[in-house]
Design a protein around this motif. Structure first.
Motif, PDB file in Angstrom:
ATOM      1  N   UNK A 219     -59.346 -49.290  32.751  1.00  0.00           N
ATOM      2  CA  UNK A 219     -60.494 -48.776  33.618  1.00  0.00           C
ATOM      3  C   UNK A 219     -59.914 -49.098  34.933  1.00  0.00           C
ATOM      4  N   UNK A 220     -60.505 -48.342  36.014  1.00  0.00           N
ATOM      5  CA  UNK A 220     -59.994 -48.577  37.455  1.00  0.00           C
ATOM      6  C   UNK A 220     -60.039 -49.914  38.067  1.00  0.00           C
ATOM      7  N   UNK A 221     -60.615 -50.839  37.409  1.00  0.00           N
ATOM      8  CA  UNK A 221     -60.699 -52.235  37.968  1.00  0.00           C
ATOM      9  C   UNK A 221     -59.311 -52.788  38.066  1.00  0.00           C
ATOM     10  N   UNK A 222     -58.319 -52.261  37.116  1.00  0.00           N
ATOM     11  CA  UNK A 222     -56.928 -52.707  37.036  1.00  0.00           C
ATOM     12  C   UNK A 222     -56.070 -51.952  38.167  1.00  0.00           C
ATOM     13  N   UNK A 223     -56.128 -50.750  37.991  1.00  0.00           N
ATOM     14  CA  UNK A 223     -55.369 -50.062  39.062  1.00  0.00           C
ATOM     15  C   UNK A 223     -55.723 -50.207  40.579  1.00  0.00           C
ATOM     16  N   UNK A 224     -57.327 -50.323  40.515  1.00  0.00           N
ATOM     17  CA  UNK A 224     -57.555 -50.514  42.118  1.00  0.00           C
ATOM     18  C   UNK A 224     -57.247 -51.938  42.741  1.00  0.00           C
ATOM     19  N   UNK A 225     -56.741 -52.556  41.944  1.00  0.00           N
ATOM     20  CA  UNK A 225     -56.506 -54.015  42.362  1.00  0.00           C
ATOM     21  C   UNK A 225     -55.060 -54.125  42.972  1.00  0.00           C
ATOM     22  N   UNK A 226     -54.425 -53.066  42.873  1.00  0.00           N
ATOM     23  CA  UNK A 226     -53.034 -53.193  43.484  1.00  0.00           C
ATOM     24  C   UNK A 226     -53.068 -52.378  44.677  1.00  0.00           C
ATOM     25  N   UNK A 227     -52.103 -52.664  45.635  1.00  0.00           N
ATOM     26  CA  UNK A 227     -52.049 -52.146  47.017  1.00  0.00           C
ATOM     27  C   UNK A 227     -51.772 -50.739  47.022  1.00  0.00           C
ATOM     28  N   UNK A 228     -50.903 -50.302  45.792  1.00  0.00           N
ATOM     29  CA  UNK A 228     -50.409 -49.030  45.781  1.00  0.00           C
ATOM     30  C   UNK A 228     -50.385 -48.413  44.177  1.00  0.00           C
TER      31      UNK A 228
ATOM     32  N   UNK B   7     -46.821 -54.681  41.244  1.00  0.00           N
ATOM     33  CA  UNK B   7     -46.792 -54.624  42.935  1.00  0.00           C
ATOM     34  C   UNK B   7     -47.449 -55.653  43.427  1.00  0.00           C
ATOM     35  N   UNK B   8     -47.636 -55.828  44.487  1.00  0.00           N
ATOM     36  CA  UNK B   8     -48.772 -56.799  45.230  1.00  0.00           C
ATOM     37  C   UNK B   8     -50.246 -56.210  45.018  1.00  0.00           C
ATOM     38  N   UNK B   9     -51.094 -57.198  44.975  1.00  0.00           N
ATOM     39  CA  UNK B   9     -52.458 -56.729  44.952  1.00  0.00           C
ATOM     40  C   UNK B   9     -53.260 -56.848  46.423  1.00  0.00           C
ATOM     41  N   UNK B  10     -54.152 -56.240  46.539  1.00  0.00           N
ATOM     42  CA  UNK B  10     -54.849 -56.126  47.758  1.00  0.00           C
ATOM     43  C   UNK B  10     -56.428 -55.826  47.540  1.00  0.00           C
ATOM     44  N   UNK B  11     -57.037 -56.496  48.296  1.00  0.00           N
ATOM     45  CA  UNK B  11     -58.605 -56.091  48.508  1.00  0.00           C
ATOM     46  C   UNK B  11     -58.625 -54.670  49.101  1.00  0.00           C
ATOM     47  N   UNK B  12     -59.679 -53.906  48.837  1.00  0.00           N
ATOM     48  CA  UNK B  12     -59.741 -52.510  49.606  1.00  0.00           C
ATOM     49  C   UNK B  12     -60.350 -52.507  51.048  1.00  0.00           C
ATOM     50  N   UNK B  13     -59.863 -51.853  51.857  1.00  0.00           N
ATOM     51  CA  UNK B  13     -60.695 -51.929  53.066  1.00  0.00           C
ATOM     52  C   UNK B  13     -61.871 -51.210  53.436  1.00  0.00           C
ATOM     53  N   UNK B  14     -62.913 -51.713  54.035  1.00  0.00           N
ATOM     54  CA  UNK B  14     -64.000 -51.060  54.493  1.00  0.00           C
ATOM     55  C   UNK B  14     -63.972 -50.784  55.977  1.00  0.00           C
ATOM     56  N   UNK B  15     -63.636 -49.697  56.344  1.00  0.00           N
ATOM     57  CA  UNK B  15     -63.591 -49.286  57.895  1.00  0.00           C
ATOM     58  C   UNK B  15     -65.025 -49.159  58.473  1.00  0.00           C
ATOM     59  N   UNK B  16     -65.252 -49.810  59.502  1.00  0.00           N
ATOM     60  CA  UNK B  16     -66.634 -49.922  60.124  1.00  0.00           C
ATOM     61  C   UNK B  16     -66.404 -49.412  61.624  1.00  0.00           C
TER      62      UNK B  16
END
Lengths: 352, 228
Positions: A219-228, B7-16
């Motif tokens: 699910x996208x919970x995995x792919x969206x955890x990566x920065x790219x 690769x590195x993990x990151x939270x997703x940004x919310x631009x306000x």
């Protein structure tokens, strides 16, 4: 092992799902089962219920999606390789079935299931609630795949990833859309005429010894955890490496930690199912003859994926695995009949 | 073994992005109350961000008067954000401001991997330039179309028609702020509810049936003696 019998690679399966941070319940559901043989096709599916008030029953919608996909996939496997002396249908017929009939049947069955559930579980019929709004409550994505000795077929509606690592270690996501949705928007089973939005991947088995090492649905919970996106593909390559180096049991032990970490970054429920096998390429036995491939393979064709020899009797995969679902479900009603267009009239026609 | 591959993990940004009217008509108590309200809202925004750990809240401010300019041009994480008062200057060039925001909503510079941005427009008057072209520019960007939009109308002279068009959704209404108390409440709502809506992991929004917004403005009390 009898002479001339091709060994069946051992398919190890992984299945794990973690609940997202601040989520009241896990809306994902998943399943992986089978051995990739004619009798027991390898079947895997993940579904991601949308959550939110507008989709208050999506945890059930994802469960229905996976359960119904498994039923349809078994039917597809039986069609691809009928038992006994019955002649199997041509690959062209199967491809048409996979592209057209399968999605319609699946969506129709899902709608029938959720509407039946609504009727049974709603104490009173709320006036003015349309069928579409009832279905909306159960909205879910779905990714599913079937691996038989003749074909590898997969379907996707909405976000998430189907990932294939071939025998050379190349990682592909054959069902990735040309342009990903921005934010958290996604296609859904609750969308009117959802079957039209299902993407299909089709790869006939042309060389059994070129079996993929790894097939995964997440699910996208995995792919969206990566920065790219690249980071996600690196994860899948790394997963394949870990499986090769340390085996499935070792990976299975740490998979919950991996997914939990991913979930902390994506904020979403995070689910992965995978089937992996390792071993030397089996020596083709006399029973293994390359099957003519439907020509031309249109846009559906992508990465051919080989499967183990169905004639072999040796070797076993892991047994069916399934994420436990504590919530009981009322008795189901049969799915409604579908109105799918007929595939090519001659299912046994030649492929050439 | 437990090291996660990939690769590195990151939270997703919310631009306000705040879009603030700093025309002369805002002079006096209005601009003072606006500065005060936003400054007071920042801690609440931090609190919302902490409740959504998977989202990284980034703030920017655009002011528009005779010209439009970035008050905070680079996105600032809410943890590091400190409010600097805005000043009044002249006309009401909303169109220029929207054009500049549209450039920031393109991909790039906006990342593909993000949550919906928030556009919060605050105005007390009537635009003095071609605001429709600016709005079309915002609507032409993928992130602009998906943005969570909120609009606050300060006082009776605010052009609610413009704000309504900015919202782009007949189910949403601009929030009226006719007193200092109402403005503070409106800013607080825009700062928190819209961020919550943007950072929710909600799927299925491509379905037209699912377009009911979760950030409908509240009804504000109007018991303030000081009315604009």
């Amino acid at each position: 092992m009898p002479a001339g019998v091709t060994p069946v690679p051992l398919w190890a399966t992984l299945l794990e799902s973690v609940q997202g941070v601040n989520k009241t319940r896990n809306q994902d559901y998943c399943e992986v089962q089978g051995r990739g043989t004619a009798e027991e096709p390898l079947i895997m599916a993940v579904a991601d219920g949308h959550g939110s008030a507008a989709h208050a029953r999506s945890h059930l919608g994802s469960r229905f999606a996976v359960d119904l996909f498994v039923e349809e996939a078994r039917r597809f496997g039986a069609l691809a390789q009928p038992p006994g002396d019955e002649r199997p249908p041509s690959l062209a017929w199967l491809m048409h079935y996979a592209e057209h009939a399968f999605p319609r049947q699946l969506v129709s069955a899902w709608r029938g299931r959720v509407l039946g559930h609504w009727t049974r579980t709603s104490s009173h019929e709320e006036p003015g609630v349309s069928e579409e709004h009832k279905v909306l409550l159960y909205g879910s994505t779905l990714i599913g795949a079937v691996l038989t000795p003749r074909v590898f077929a997969a379907w996707q509606l909405g976000d998430g990833e189907l990932t294939v690592v071939d025998e050379a270690g190349q990682v592909t996501v054959p069902l990735a859309p040309a342009e990903a949705d921005l934010g958290d928007e996604t296609e859904s089973l609750c969308t009117p005429k959802a079957w039209r939005r299902i993407r299909t991947h089709w790869a006939p088995v042309t060389a059994p010894w070129r079996a993929p090492r790894l097939i995964a649905a997440s699910t996208d919970g995995l792919s969206k955890s990566f920065a790219s996106d690249r980071g996600f593909l690196q994860f899948m390559a790394g997963l394949d490496d870990r499986l090769s180096a340390e085996g499935a049991d070792s990976v299975r032990a740490v998979l919950p930690q991996w997914l939990a970490r991913a979930s902390r970054h994506s904020g979403d429920d995070t689910t992965l199912v995978a089937a992996w096998h390792q071993g030397d390429p089996p020596v083709p036995g006399p029973a293994v003859a390359p099957e003519p491939v439907a020509a031309p393979e249109p846009a559906l064709a992508a990465d051919p994926v080989a499967v183990p020899d169905p004639a072999a009797a040796a070797g076993t995969g892991t047994g069916p695995a399934r994420r436990p679902e504590p919530e009981p479900e009322p008795a189901e009603q049969p799915s409604p009949a579908t109105t799918d267009p007929a595939p090519p009239t001659d299912p046994h026609g030649r492929d050439e | 073994m437990s090291d996660i591959p990939g690769g590195p993990m990151a939270n997703r940004p919310v631009h306000f992005i705040w879009l603030l009217d700093c025309s002369y008509s805002m002079q006096g108590e209005k601009i003072g109350q606006l500065n005060y309200a936003i400054r007071e809202a920042v801690p609440e925004m931090r609190s919302v961000a902490q409740d959504n750990p998977a989202a990284q809240l980034l703030l920017r401010t655009m002011t528009f008067s005779t010209t439009a300019r970035w008050h905070h041009q680079d996105p600032v994480p809410v943890e590091n954000f400190t409010w600097q008062d805005v000043q009044v200057d002249g006309m009401t060039n909303l169109g220029e401001a929207l054009q500049m925001v549209a450039r920031e909503l393109d991909t790039p510079p906006m990342p593909q991997r993000a949550l919906k941005p928030v556009l919060a427009l605050v105005s007390d008057g009537v635009p003095t330039d071609d605001w429709k072209t600016g709005l079309r520019a915002v609507d032409a960007t993928p992130w602009g179309r998906k943005a969570v939009r909120v609009a606050i109308a300060i006082g009776a002279d605010a052009d609610r028609t413009v704000l309504q068009e900015f919202l782009g959704n007949p189910e949403l209404q601009p929030l009226d702020a006719n007193s200092p108390k109402q403005l503070a409440a409106a800013i607080r709502w825009a700062s928190t509810a819209a961020v919550k809506a943007a950072s929710q992991m909600v799927a299925g929004a491509t379905d037209p049936l699912a377009k009911q917004q979760a950030y409908a403005p509240p009804v504000l009390d109007d018991d303030d003696d000081d009315v604009w």
